[in-house]
Design an enzyme around this catalytic site. Sequence first.
Site, short mmCIF file in Angstrom:
data_model
loop_
_atom_site.label_atom_id
_atom_site.label_comp_id
_atom_site.label_asym_id
_atom_site.label_seq_id
_atom_site.Cartn_x
_atom_site.Cartn_y
_atom_site.Cartn_z
N GLN A 1 -12.01 -50.41 -5.24
CA GLN A 1 -10.69 -50.73 -4.69
C GLN A 1 -10.48 -50.24 -3.24
O GLN A 1 -9.79 -50.91 -2.46
CB GLN A 1 -9.58 -50.17 -5.60
CG GLN A 1 -9.63 -50.73 -7.01
CD GLN A 1 -8.69 -50.01 -7.97
OE1 GLN A 1 -7.60 -49.60 -7.61
NE2 GLN A 1 -9.12 -49.86 -9.21
N CYS B 1 -7.32 -39.64 2.25
CA CYS B 1 -6.76 -40.94 2.57
C CYS B 1 -7.21 -41.33 3.98
O CYS B 1 -6.70 -40.77 4.97
CB CYS B 1 -5.24 -40.85 2.49
SG CYS B 1 -4.48 -42.45 2.55
N GLU C 1 -13.76 -50.11 -22.38
CA GLU C 1 -13.36 -50.75 -21.11
C GLU C 1 -13.28 -52.27 -21.34
O GLU C 1 -14.28 -52.90 -21.66
CB GLU C 1 -14.38 -50.41 -20.02
CG GLU C 1 -14.27 -51.25 -18.75
CD GLU C 1 -12.91 -51.16 -18.05
OE1 GLU C 1 -12.51 -50.05 -17.67
OE2 GLU C 1 -12.24 -52.21 -17.90
N CYS D 1 -3.48 -44.36 -3.53
CA CYS D 1 -3.74 -44.39 -2.10
C CYS D 1 -2.46 -44.60 -1.30
O CYS D 1 -2.18 -45.70 -0.80
CB CYS D 1 -4.76 -45.44 -1.72
SG CYS D 1 -5.33 -45.14 -0.03
N ASP E 1 -6.09 -41.84 -11.78
CA ASP E 1 -4.72 -42.22 -11.45
C ASP E 1 -3.72 -41.98 -12.58
O ASP E 1 -2.52 -41.87 -12.33
CB ASP E 1 -4.67 -43.71 -11.07
CG ASP E 1 -5.38 -44.00 -9.76
OD1 ASP E 1 -5.70 -43.04 -9.03
OD2 ASP E 1 -5.61 -45.19 -9.46
N ALA F 1 -13.27 -46.06 -11.73
CA ALA F 1 -13.89 -45.02 -10.90
C ALA F 1 -14.03 -43.71 -11.68
O ALA F 1 -15.09 -43.07 -11.67
CB ALA F 1 -13.03 -44.80 -9.65
N THR G 1 -6.40 -41.00 -5.62
CA THR G 1 -7.44 -41.67 -4.83
C THR G 1 -8.79 -41.54 -5.52
O THR G 1 -9.00 -40.66 -6.36
CB THR G 1 -7.57 -41.01 -3.43
OG1 THR G 1 -7.85 -39.62 -3.62
CG2 THR G 1 -6.33 -41.17 -2.60
N ALA G 2 -9.72 -42.42 -5.12
CA ALA G 2 -11.09 -42.31 -5.61
C ALA G 2 -11.72 -41.02 -5.09
O ALA G 2 -12.59 -40.43 -5.73
CB ALA G 2 -11.90 -43.52 -5.15
P1 FAD Z 1 -9.29 -47.42 -11.93
O1 FAD Z 1 -10.43 -47.32 -10.99
O2 FAD Z 1 -8.20 -48.39 -11.62
O3 FAD Z 1 -9.92 -47.72 -13.36
C1 FAD Z 1 -9.17 -47.77 -14.55
C2 FAD Z 1 -10.00 -48.53 -15.58
O4 FAD Z 1 -9.38 -48.40 -16.86
C3 FAD Z 1 -10.09 -50.02 -15.28
O5 FAD Z 1 -11.44 -50.45 -15.28
C4 FAD Z 1 -9.29 -50.67 -16.39
O6 FAD Z 1 -9.78 -51.94 -16.79
C5 FAD Z 1 -9.44 -49.65 -17.51
N1 FAD Z 1 -8.37 -49.74 -18.50
C6 FAD Z 1 -7.07 -50.04 -18.30
N2 FAD Z 1 -6.41 -50.08 -19.48
C7 FAD Z 1 -7.32 -49.78 -20.44
C8 FAD Z 1 -7.26 -49.68 -21.86
N3 FAD Z 1 -6.12 -49.91 -22.53
N4 FAD Z 1 -8.38 -49.36 -22.54
C9 FAD Z 1 -9.55 -49.13 -21.88
N5 FAD Z 1 -9.66 -49.23 -20.53
C10 FAD Z 1 -8.56 -49.55 -19.83
N6 FAD Z 1 -8.98 -44.29 -2.88
C11 FAD Z 1 -9.67 -43.56 -1.94
O7 FAD Z 1 -10.22 -42.53 -2.26
N7 FAD Z 1 -9.74 -43.98 -0.64
C12 FAD Z 1 -9.19 -45.14 -0.24
O8 FAD Z 1 -9.29 -45.49 0.93
C13 FAD Z 1 -8.48 -45.92 -1.20
N8 FAD Z 1 -7.89 -47.09 -0.83
C14 FAD Z 1 -7.31 -47.87 -1.77
C15 FAD Z 1 -6.77 -49.08 -1.37
C16 FAD Z 1 -6.20 -49.95 -2.29
C17 FAD Z 1 -5.64 -51.24 -1.84
C18 FAD Z 1 -6.18 -49.56 -3.66
C19 FAD Z 1 -5.60 -50.50 -4.69
C20 FAD Z 1 -6.68 -48.34 -4.07
C21 FAD Z 1 -7.24 -47.47 -3.13
N9 FAD Z 1 -7.74 -46.23 -3.48
C22 FAD Z 1 -8.39 -45.46 -2.54
C23 FAD Z 1 -7.44 -45.66 -4.82
C24 FAD Z 1 -8.58 -45.67 -5.82
O9 FAD Z 1 -9.15 -46.96 -5.91
C25 FAD Z 1 -8.08 -45.22 -7.18
O10 FAD Z 1 -7.40 -43.99 -7.02
C26 FAD Z 1 -9.20 -45.04 -8.18
O11 FAD Z 1 -9.80 -46.28 -8.44
C27 FAD Z 1 -8.69 -44.42 -9.47
O12 FAD Z 1 -9.67 -44.41 -10.46
P2 FAD Z 1 -9.28 -44.59 -12.01
O13 FAD Z 1 -10.56 -44.64 -12.76
O14 FAD Z 1 -8.24 -43.61 -12.39
O15 FAD Z 1 -8.58 -46.02 -12.08
#
Ligand code: FAD
Length: 579
Positions: A195, A493, A187, A313, A450, A165, A459-460
């Site tokens: 998610q 949330c 990635e 979340c 995150d 995200a 959160t997203a």
């Molecule tokens: P992610 O979206 O998890 O992306 C991280 C990326 O980094 C992944 O694609 C992964 O493959 C990649 N990565 C990992 N390691 C490496 C590496 N070594 N090298 C390169 N890439 C790597 N948020 C809301 O706003 N509202 C909601 O209602 C909500 N409900 C949720 C319900 C559930 C069950 C879950 C699990 C999450 C929920 N969230 C919600 C939270 C939200 O999905 C996350 O906060 C958001 O996806 C965070 O974004 P991010 O990019 O930090 O992490």
Amino acid sequence: MEVHQLTPFLSVSPQLTAADVGLAASMGFKAIICNRPDQESHDQPDTDDIRAAAERHGLEWRYQPVVSGQITDTDVAAFHELMNSLRGPVLAFCRTGTRCTTLWALAEAPRLDVDAILKTTAAAGYDLSAQRDRIKALAGTHSSAEAEDTTSRKRHDVLIVGGGAAGQSVAGSLLQRQPDLDIAIIEPRSEHYYQPGWTLVGGGVFERRETVRQMGKVMPDSVKWYHAAASGFRPEQQQVLLEDGEQIGYRILVVAPGLTLDWDAIPGLRESLGRNGVTSNYLFDLAPYTWELVQSTRKGRALFTQPPMPIKCAGAPQKAMYLSCDHWMRQGVLKDIEVEFCTAGAALFGVADYVPALMKYVEKYGINLNYQNNLIQVDGQARTALFNVTDAEGNSREVEKPFDMLHVCPPQRSPKLISESPLADAAGWIELNPETLQHSRFGDIFGLGDAGNTPNAKTAAAVRKQAPVVAENILLALKGEAPRAIYDGYGSCPLTVERGKIVLAEFGYGGKLQPSFPLWLVDGKEPSRFAWLLKEKMLPWVYWNAMLKGHEWMAGPEILNHRPADHEATQACDFGDRK
Ligand code: FAD
């Protein structure tokens, strides 16, 4: 075999034998360099035997002998050349490892600070303080050929680690501002997940396939995609290492690898998942099993767990529970199901304003709230869960609970990529300025999502507001200016208290309420039908079509016309000479 890691790309070792080579291969090394002249001493293993073993195991072999105490500039240049040409990780050896370490130190001297080099070698067990003057004298002495070589290697204006995200949203926001910007994303996954949709999959509202798209379809066409995992950071050299040892350079780095779900922190959990009534909405594969269990459970005991913070979340464990209860109530079986919320925390929700609305549903569904109940073990076959329970006086004891259904939210931690890197704070998360999202110590690095240490809800929704701030500040940084866009800690949330109604918690740093809508449309402290429509119909569309593509609806960043007052230290750190 004694292996001392200098960097994720290079390790050194005392004299190897042919028998050690297989072990080196199994440790993941891709190449071996021998820096010890053949027949230096009578008890030395035959170099040809080691070379043959390397070839047998598919490892690259390089013989670059140097004489102890007589390392020349030509030797250093040759070693540097090897570092640039070989696929890593590389294992170099001599009699003790000191010559290889010295070669590395002298080869890195033009780019790295002498103290950083000596600290690294000392940490690996090699005291090179006698070389201090020679290393210092080499500072800043790139040859023009080398400078040319550096530019021809893979280097991008903006390199993003993580195409989730956060990573994709920053790319989208940057491209909206500057379509010709040279951006790359590292990635490893082929799929991109929405998610926040998994709660609705577990509640029987969405199909799983609605929450996933091919990564290639999400990735903007103009972005270079390295389909691999990052394995380390070299902030001093403005490089990220990939798992195969490849080095990618950057002018600005964005770090967004999300967090790690630590299933193995609870013995018995991983092997129980997906059967024996054990499920979790935190996995794409398992969310449909939650719905299966909800439909098939008609009596008994259902446990919903929440680990210690931080988690992504923070409302998701409760959301799964309320939607399950709603279904059981509609089916007329809730009276036969004992529902327990077992949370490691001491409150139902971190922001007190939303608790009264949630408590009404706790009462309506007859849920038993168990605070300071931390899940520590699962026995799927016996259908029992073990909790560490702490009472009001602070005394702990273990309590075993039988279950018919167990929904687990796993413990969560920073990925090792971050926690074991120079980018981490003391707790292992990316150390960021909470307003500008610039790294606190490296001015050419930003972070969000995150994996960041900013005290917002993970959160997203937070990412939706962070990405434009990061994009704005990156473009300023590329021009050599201080960051001026400010993130206020917004996170949201949507607590799905029943099918068709949501308590929409929206708050920023310090738990300050930050409602997006006028009170007459959504009162976040009361269950709302409009908020459900938002979650079910609007937000998925906004995610795929606006947020990931850099359309910043209701998410435009606040931009100060002066630089943030508390920001001097961050800006001063080291961006200045890297433009
Ligand atoms: P992610 O979206 O998890 O992306 C991280 C990326 O980094 C992944 O694609 C992964 O493959 C990649 N990565 C990992 N390691 C490496 C590496 N070594 N090298 C390169 N890439 C790597 N948020 C809301 O706003 N509202 C909601 O209602 C909500 N409900 C949720 C319900 C559930 C069950 C879950 C699990 C999450 C929920 N969230 C919600 C939270 C939200 O999905 C996350 O906060 C958001 O996806 C965070 O974004 P991010 O990019 O930090 O992490």
